[in-house]
Design a protein around this motif. Structure first.
Motif, PDB file in Angstrom:
ATOM      1  N   GLY A  89       0.815  -1.211   0.000  1.00  0.00           N
ATOM      2  CA  GLY A  89       0.000   0.000   0.000  1.00  0.00           C
ATOM      3  C   GLY A  89       0.847   1.259   0.000  1.00  0.00           C
ATOM      4  O   GLY A  89       0.559   2.221  -0.716  1.00  0.00           O
ATOM      5  N   LEU A  90       1.904   1.264   0.799  1.00  0.00           N
ATOM      6  CA  LEU A  90       2.792   2.424   0.854  1.00  0.00           C
ATOM      7  C   LEU A  90       3.545   2.590  -0.466  1.00  0.00           C
ATOM      8  O   LEU A  90       3.653   3.698  -0.991  1.00  0.00           O
ATOM      9  CB  LEU A  90       3.786   2.283   2.013  1.00  0.00           C
ATOM     10  CG  LEU A  90       4.802   3.417   2.163  1.00  0.00           C
ATOM     11  CD1 LEU A  90       4.087   4.742   2.428  1.00  0.00           C
ATOM     12  CD2 LEU A  90       5.788   3.095   3.269  1.00  0.00           C
ATOM     13  N   VAL A  91       4.032   1.492  -0.999  1.00  0.00           N
ATOM     14  CA  VAL A  91       4.745   1.530  -2.282  1.00  0.00           C
ATOM     15  C   VAL A  91       3.813   2.067  -3.374  1.00  0.00           C
ATOM     16  O   VAL A  91       4.204   2.922  -4.172  1.00  0.00           O
ATOM     17  CB  VAL A  91       5.296   0.133  -2.654  1.00  0.00           C
ATOM     18  CG1 VAL A  91       5.863   0.127  -4.058  1.00  0.00           C
ATOM     19  CG2 VAL A  91       6.337  -0.317  -1.646  1.00  0.00           C
ATOM     20  N   GLY A  92       2.572   1.594  -3.375  1.00  0.00           N
ATOM     21  CA  GLY A  92       1.605   2.058  -4.368  1.00  0.00           C
ATOM     22  C   GLY A  92       1.299   3.536  -4.226  1.00  0.00           C
ATOM     23  O   GLY A  92       1.198   4.262  -5.216  1.00  0.00           O
ATOM     24  N   ALA A  93       1.153   3.999  -2.988  1.00  0.00           N
ATOM     25  CA  ALA A  93       0.860   5.417  -2.754  1.00  0.00           C
ATOM     26  C   ALA A  93       2.018   6.301  -3.208  1.00  0.00           C
ATOM     27  O   ALA A  93       1.804   7.343  -3.837  1.00  0.00           O
ATOM     28  CB  ALA A  93       0.559   5.651  -1.272  1.00  0.00           C
ATOM     29  N   VAL A  94       3.238   5.885  -2.900  1.00  0.00           N
ATOM     30  CA  VAL A  94       4.411   6.660  -3.316  1.00  0.00           C
ATOM     31  C   VAL A  94       4.527   6.652  -4.838  1.00  0.00           C
ATOM     32  O   VAL A  94       4.776   7.686  -5.461  1.00  0.00           O
ATOM     33  CB  VAL A  94       5.693   6.123  -2.646  1.00  0.00           C
ATOM     34  CG1 VAL A  94       6.937   6.741  -3.267  1.00  0.00           C
ATOM     35  CG2 VAL A  94       5.652   6.394  -1.151  1.00  0.00           C
ATOM     36  N   GLY A  95       4.324   5.488  -5.440  1.00  0.00           N
ATOM     37  CA  GLY A  95       4.383   5.395  -6.900  1.00  0.00           C
ATOM     38  C   GLY A  95       3.345   6.269  -7.569  1.00  0.00           C
ATOM     39  O   GLY A  95       3.624   6.926  -8.575  1.00  0.00           O
ATOM     40  N   MET A  96       2.144   6.322  -7.004  1.00  0.00           N
ATOM     41  CA  MET A  96       1.090   7.154  -7.570  1.00  0.00           C
ATOM     42  C   MET A  96       1.413   8.638  -7.391  1.00  0.00           C
ATOM     43  O   MET A  96       1.163   9.442  -8.290  1.00  0.00           O
ATOM     44  CB  MET A  96      -0.252   6.849  -6.925  1.00  0.00           C
ATOM     45  CG  MET A  96      -1.385   7.562  -7.613  1.00  0.00           C
ATOM     46  SD  MET A  96      -3.024   7.114  -7.038  1.00  0.00           S
ATOM     47  CE  MET A  96      -3.104   5.418  -7.482  1.00  0.00           C
ATOM     48  N   ALA A  97       1.977   9.006  -6.255  1.00  0.00           N
ATOM     49  CA  ALA A  97       2.354  10.404  -6.020  1.00  0.00           C
ATOM     50  C   ALA A  97       3.423  10.847  -7.023  1.00  0.00           C
ATOM     51  O   ALA A  97       3.362  11.956  -7.573  1.00  0.00           O
ATOM     52  CB  ALA A  97       2.841  10.595  -4.594  1.00  0.00           C
ATOM     53  N   VAL A  98       4.401   9.980  -7.257  1.00  0.00           N
ATOM     54  CA  VAL A  98       5.454  10.297  -8.231  1.00  0.00           C
ATOM     55  C   VAL A  98       4.840  10.475  -9.617  1.00  0.00           C
ATOM     56  O   VAL A  98       5.140  11.444 -10.324  1.00  0.00           O
ATOM     57  CB  VAL A  98       6.545   9.201  -8.242  1.00  0.00           C
ATOM     58  CG1 VAL A  98       7.476   9.361  -9.432  1.00  0.00           C
ATOM     59  CG2 VAL A  98       7.325   9.212  -6.939  1.00  0.00           C
ATOM     60  N   CYS A  99       3.963   9.571  -9.995  1.00  0.00           N
ATOM     61  CA  CYS A  99       3.309   9.652 -11.308  1.00  0.00           C
ATOM     62  C   CYS A  99       2.476  10.929 -11.419  1.00  0.00           C
ATOM     63  O   CYS A  99       2.474  11.595 -12.453  1.00  0.00           O
ATOM     64  CB  CYS A  99       2.443   8.423 -11.535  1.00  0.00           C
ATOM     65  SG  CYS A  99       1.747   8.319 -13.183  1.00  0.00           S
TER      66      CYS A  99
END
Length: 128
Positions: A89-99
């Motif tokens: 979940g954290l990895v996904g949130a960070v990845g989405m923020a970067v995108c």
């Protein structure tokens, strides 16, 4: 194992946009679309006024995207390094923020190119 595969997938996806911006930027600098067309190139009403505005917009956008892609590459990688091995979940949130940040830069480039067109050409597309 699933966490690392998801992390690698997000890394690839987050490096995709800067990579495409660098690639298309370089292509538009060296070999921009030469004819005004509805299918490929930087197409806005202002850039499509005439051949002069079209040529200017293609090269300007190419230089801008090439540079923006280079600038975006390191900050796209660093946040994901901090969440390596963490919860999906954290990895996904960070990845989405970067995108999301990348999309703001990419779409913001439209404003920059339009401003340059407005500065260099009048409303009829004649060079100032």
């Amino acid at each position: 194992m699933v966490n690392i595969l998801f992390w690698l997938f997000l890394l690839a996806m987050d490096l995709l946009l800067p990579g495409l911006m660098i690639g298309f930027g370089k292509e538009f600098i060296k070999n921009p679309p030469t004819e005004i067309n509805p299918g490929f190139g930087y197409r806005t009403p202002r850039s499509s006024k005439n051949q002069d505005t079209w040529d200017f917009a293609q090269k300007y956008m190419g230089k801008l995207w090439h540079r923006a892609g280079q600038v975006l590459l390191p900050p796209s990688l660093v946040p994901l390094l901090f969440v390596l091995g963490r919860d999906v979940g954290l990895v996904g949130a960070v990845g989405m923020a970067v995108c999301g940040a990348q999309l703001v830069v990419m779409l913001g480039s439209i404003l920059v190119v339009e401003r340059a067109l407005k500065k260099n050409f009048d409303k009829d597309g004649n060079r100032r």
